[in-house]
Design an enzyme around this catalytic site. Structure first.
Site, PDB file in Angstrom:
ATOM      1  N   LYS A  11       0.853  -1.193   0.000  1.00  0.00           N
ATOM      2  CA  LYS A  11       0.000   0.000   0.000  1.00  0.00           C
ATOM      3  C   LYS A  11       0.887   1.241   0.000  1.00  0.00           C
ATOM      4  O   LYS A  11       1.791   1.356   0.832  1.00  0.00           O
ATOM      5  CB  LYS A  11      -0.886   0.012   1.244  1.00  0.00           C
ATOM      6  N   ASP A 139      -5.024   0.189   8.926  1.00  0.00           N
ATOM      7  CA  ASP A 139      -4.814   0.140   7.477  1.00  0.00           C
ATOM      8  C   ASP A 139      -5.430  -1.089   6.813  1.00  0.00           C
ATOM      9  O   ASP A 139      -5.384  -1.213   5.593  1.00  0.00           O
ATOM     10  CB  ASP A 139      -3.306   0.164   7.162  1.00  0.00           C
TER      11      ASP A 139
END
Length: 291
Positions: A11, A139
């Site tokens: 990410k 996250d």
């Protein structure tokens, strides 16, 4: 049932605005445009009754105790929400740097939830999957469906997939692990304090790479300065990117130490990655497409 396999991509926070620190729970409130790369870990699941995890790969050593791994935590959170959930043995091949600001552990956890969903016939939009993701880590929700989108709050609010054009990029991790908590502490926000308010750039759905870069260049990563104070080598990696031909933007991802450079095209990124790798063989350097 056959073994199930999925990828857990890195990410990348293309932007990361810190709006303040919430009075209620003390979490930092963020706005961040997130994209995902071709580089990542691989997770497989051999369905069964017992829950277990095996870890291998080049970065398996720093991944930490197996029982505390986010893959196991995610599976347990989903199992609490789904009594009778079939579990099994996970095998995680770790390739991403650890404590690197690219959500490696979070992406692994999200991959575990996707595999358990497939194994148990859950719809990918089943709310129990998102609830388990939120319970596992800040996250994890944005990694559940790894496509470029906005994330807000402490990570619990996820925008729709934007469908942007792929962005040619280079990722660099200079080999220094940077834990998230000390970076936020170095930012120095008190509970209830606001920080650098201002609108985040609007990213149009389906935007091409030119429009995305033009939109995010005026934006920022508010954790970059405190992270640089803790790990000055981040600045060296940013400089290595910014001087390369074709680099349009160099910025840190997440809380560091990984940085990324956006390039005019894929060929320029590949050539620059080769030069940087030659100069810094100890760094983790990956040309990639961000989506």
């Amino acid at each position: 049932m056959p073994i199930l396999v999925t990828r857990a991509p890195a990410k990348i926070n293309l932007t990361l605005h810190v709006l303040g620190r919430r009075a209620g729970d003390g979490y930092h409130e963020l706005e961040s445009l997130v994209a995902f790369t071709g580089a990542g870990d691989t997770l497989s699941l051999h369905p069964g009754e017992a829950l277990a995890l095996e870890v291998s790969g080049p970065t398996a050593g720093p991944a930490g105790p197996l029982d505390d791994n986010l893959v196991i935590r995610a599976a347990r959170h989903l199992s609490r929400r789904r009594p009778g959930l079939r579990l099994g043995t996970f095998h995680l091949v770790k390739r991403l740097p650890v404590a690197a600001g690219i959500g490696g552990g979070s992406s692994d956890a999200a991959a575990a939830l996707r595999l358990l969903g497939r194994s148990n016939g859950l719809d990918p939009t089943d709310p129990d999957l998102m609830d388990a993701a939120r319970a596992t880590g800040a996250d994890v929700p944005v990694c559940l469906d790894p496509r470029a989108r906005m994330m807000r709050g402490a990570g619990e609010t996820i925008g729709a997939a934007l469908g942007i054009s792929p962005l040619p990029a280079i990722l660099i991790n200079p080999g220094i692990p940077v834990e998230t908590a000390p970076v936020f502490r170095a930012l120095g926000l008190m509970v209830g304090e606001r920080y650098r308010p201002g609108p985040h750039p609007e990213i149009a759905e389906g935007a091409d790479s030119e429009a995305v870069v033009a939109s995010i260049c005026p934006a920022r990563n508010d954790l970059e300065a405190p992270a640089l104070g803790l790990a000055p080598v981040i600045g060296e990696a940013l400089q290595a990117l910014s001087v390369e031909a074709g680099c349009r933007l160099a910025r840190m991802s997440g809380s560091g130490a990984t940085v990324f450079g956006l390039f005019v095209d894929r060929s320029a990124a590949v050539r620059a990655a080769r030069r940087i790798r030659d100069r810094h063989p100890q760094w983790w350097v990956k040309p990639s497409l961000l989506r």
